[in-house]
Design a protein around this motif. Structure first.
Motif, short mmCIF file in Angstrom:
data_model
loop_
_atom_site.label_atom_id
_atom_site.label_comp_id
_atom_site.label_asym_id
_atom_site.label_seq_id
_atom_site.Cartn_x
_atom_site.Cartn_y
_atom_site.Cartn_z
N GLY A 190 0.79 -1.13 0.07
CA GLY A 190 -0.06 -0.13 -0.08
C GLY A 190 0.86 1.32 0.02
N LEU A 191 0.57 2.40 -1.06
CA LEU A 191 1.13 3.43 -1.02
C LEU A 191 0.99 4.38 0.44
CD1 LEU A 191 0.89 4.40 -4.63
CD2 LEU A 191 2.83 3.59 -3.56
N VAL A 192 1.86 5.17 0.46
CA VAL A 192 1.80 6.33 1.38
C VAL A 192 2.11 7.59 0.84
CG1 VAL A 192 2.98 7.20 3.60
CG2 VAL A 192 3.04 4.68 3.17
N TYR A 193 1.20 8.40 1.15
CA TYR A 193 1.09 9.70 0.69
C TYR A 193 1.43 11.06 1.59
CZ TYR A 193 -1.53 7.73 -3.21
OH TYR A 193 -1.81 6.55 -4.00
N LEU A 194 2.12 11.80 1.09
CA LEU A 194 2.57 13.15 1.84
C LEU A 194 2.12 14.16 1.01
CD1 LEU A 194 3.90 14.35 4.34
CD2 LEU A 194 5.96 14.49 3.00
N ASN A 195 1.10 15.07 1.70
CA ASN A 195 0.25 16.15 1.09
C ASN A 195 -0.10 15.76 -0.43
OD1 ASN A 195 0.97 17.73 3.41
ND2 ASN A 195 3.02 18.05 2.66
N ASP A 196 -0.84 14.52 -0.40
CA ASP A 196 -1.41 13.96 -1.79
C ASP A 196 -0.31 13.66 -2.59
OD1 ASP A 196 -4.00 14.46 -0.95
OD2 ASP A 196 -3.94 16.56 -1.40
N ASP A 197 0.94 13.43 -2.44
CA ASP A 197 1.85 13.16 -3.42
C ASP A 197 2.66 11.60 -2.85
OD1 ASP A 197 2.00 15.12 -5.10
OD2 ASP A 197 3.52 16.39 -3.62
N PRO A 198 2.52 10.49 -3.61
CA PRO A 198 3.22 9.60 -3.26
C PRO A 198 4.57 9.61 -2.64
CG PRO A 198 2.79 9.49 -5.36
CD PRO A 198 2.19 10.71 -5.07
N VAL A 199 4.94 8.84 -1.58
CA VAL A 199 6.31 8.87 -1.09
C VAL A 199 7.19 7.63 -1.75
CG1 VAL A 199 7.48 8.69 0.92
CG2 VAL A 199 5.49 10.04 1.12
N TYR A 200 8.01 7.96 -2.56
CA TYR A 200 8.74 6.71 -2.90
C TYR A 200 10.29 6.83 -2.50
CZ TYR A 200 5.19 6.41 -6.64
OH TYR A 200 3.89 6.31 -7.04
N SER A 201 10.65 7.76 -2.10
CA SER A 201 12.01 8.08 -1.22
C SER A 201 11.81 8.92 0.14
CB SER A 201 12.90 8.70 -2.16
OG SER A 201 12.61 9.97 -2.64
N PRO A 202 12.68 8.97 0.92
CA PRO A 202 12.35 9.63 2.29
C PRO A 202 12.09 11.10 1.78
CG PRO A 202 14.66 8.40 2.35
CD PRO A 202 14.10 7.95 0.87
N ALA A 203 11.08 11.76 2.68
CA ALA A 203 10.56 13.02 2.46
C ALA A 203 10.60 13.63 3.65
CB ALA A 203 8.94 12.85 1.72
N ASP A 204 11.17 14.96 3.53
CA ASP A 204 11.02 15.68 5.03
C ASP A 204 9.85 16.16 5.43
OD1 ASP A 204 13.86 15.62 4.73
OD2 ASP A 204 14.03 17.46 3.73
N LEU A 205 9.56 16.05 6.62
CA LEU A 205 8.26 16.30 7.38
C LEU A 205 8.53 17.74 7.91
CD1 LEU A 205 7.28 13.10 9.12
CD2 LEU A 205 6.11 14.15 7.19
N LYS A 206 7.29 18.43 7.59
CA LYS A 206 7.19 19.90 8.32
C LYS A 206 5.66 20.15 9.06
CE LYS A 206 10.01 21.93 4.67
NZ LYS A 206 10.29 20.49 3.94
N LEU A 207 5.64 21.18 9.97
CA LEU A 207 4.23 21.09 10.61
C LEU A 207 3.19 21.26 9.96
CD1 LEU A 207 3.17 22.06 13.31
CD2 LEU A 207 3.51 24.29 12.57
N ASN A 208 2.16 20.48 10.27
CA ASN A 208 0.96 20.33 9.73
C ASN A 208 0.92 19.52 8.35
OD1 ASN A 208 -0.04 21.82 11.85
ND2 ASN A 208 0.03 23.62 10.82
N ASP A 209 1.83 18.84 8.00
CA ASP A 209 1.90 18.04 6.73
C ASP A 209 0.72 17.11 7.08
OD1 ASP A 209 3.73 19.36 5.09
OD2 ASP A 209 5.73 17.85 5.85
N ILE A 210 0.49 16.46 6.03
CA ILE A 210 -0.57 15.37 6.16
C ILE A 210 0.02 13.99 5.52
CG2 ILE A 210 -2.83 14.62 5.38
CD1 ILE A 210 -3.13 17.13 7.26
N ILE A 211 -0.19 13.20 6.35
CA ILE A 211 0.43 11.96 5.89
C ILE A 211 -1.06 10.98 5.55
CG2 ILE A 211 1.58 9.55 6.44
CD1 ILE A 211 3.09 11.59 8.46
N GLU A 212 -1.26 10.33 4.27
CA GLU A 212 -2.30 9.49 4.24
C GLU A 212 -1.82 8.09 3.78
OE1 GLU A 212 -5.92 9.36 1.13
OE2 GLU A 212 -4.76 11.00 0.94
N MET A 213 -2.48 7.03 4.52
CA MET A 213 -2.11 5.56 4.28
C MET A 213 -3.69 5.02 4.51
SD MET A 213 0.09 4.56 7.66
CE MET A 213 1.20 6.16 7.27
N GLY A 214 -4.02 4.16 3.72
CA GLY A 214 -5.44 3.56 3.73
C GLY A 214 -6.33 4.52 3.65
N GLN A 215 -7.32 4.47 4.60
CA GLN A 215 -8.54 5.32 4.98
C GLN A 215 -7.94 6.47 5.96
OE1 GLN A 215 -11.68 2.78 5.89
NE2 GLN A 215 -11.81 1.94 3.85
N THR A 216 -6.97 6.43 6.46
CA THR A 216 -6.41 7.39 7.44
C THR A 216 -5.54 8.48 6.84
OG1 THR A 216 -6.44 5.54 9.07
CG2 THR A 216 -5.26 7.47 9.71
#
Length: 199
Positions: free
Chosen positions: A155-181
């Motif tokens: 299952g893919l993981v999304y950061l601010n609606d973009d799929p994560v294929y390589s390590p992605a920096d996280l910043k305040l209020n970023d939205i991580i999406e996986m499954g229905q969460t």
């Protein structure tokens, strides 16, 4: 692997944690440990009536005790965990999905996210999230930075609606999406704050 059950009903892996990671941290006494008096059926921590909900306290180690080398072939961690200091460094807050409104603590180094009780961040109720290692969040104390990584799930993981294929920096209020969460990222450590013993 035998799971333990805490007083609040959480199941946790005693090979990875010295106390229930879902109940928070414990306030441990300073001083030396008499290994002959530790109950063989438990890790010896926390001592009776020594519990605390203070997230700045150490988790599962005596801060005054000197770390001892591991057995041959055993991995030894260095840094703040070696010093017996493993405080919360940030949070995830579920803003959409079955666990909406729930928060999850992020600790230093790698945090595995999954449905399993053995996950560092256990997201219950969303069957579309893999049981183990759907995603990973890391905190690098040397650089005081957070990153999101794809786990071992299909299952893919999304950061601010973009799929994560390589390590992605996280910043305040970023939205991580996986499954229905969907989870909002809230850092504690960063440019304006760092635990003293972390460096």
């Amino acid at each position: 692997m035998a799971m333990k059950r805490c007083e609040k009903g959480h199941y946790w892996n005693p090979e990875e944690h010295s106390s229930c990671p879902f109940c928070g941290t414990v306030d441990l006494p300073t001083g030396t440990i008499d290994k002959n008096k530790i109950d063989e059926n438990t890790s010896g921590w926390p001592p009776p009536n020594q519990g605390s909900e203070d997230p700045t306290q150490v988790r599962g180690q005596n801060p005054a005790a000197t770390p001892t080398p591991g057995k041959e072939g055993e991995t030894i961690k260095i840094g703040i965990k070696e010093k017996g200091f493993d405080p919360v460094v940030g949070w995830l807050v579920c803003v959409e999905g079955p666990a909406k409104g729930r928060d999850y603590r992020i600790r230093s180094e790698l945090n595995f996210i999954g449905r399993s009780e053995g996950s560092h961040i256990c997201i219950k109720g969303d069957e579309t999230i893999s049981r183990e290692k759907h995603a990973k969040i890391s905190f690098n104390a040397r650089k005081n930075s957070f990153a999101l990584l794809q786990g071992e799930s299909t299952g893919l993981v999304y950061l601010n609606d973009d799929p994560v294929y390589s390590p992605a920096d996280l910043k305040l209020n970023d939205i991580i999406e996986m499954g229905q969460t969907k989870l909002m990222f809230v850092p504690l450590c960063g440019e304006h704050f760092q635990w003293e013993d972390q460096a």
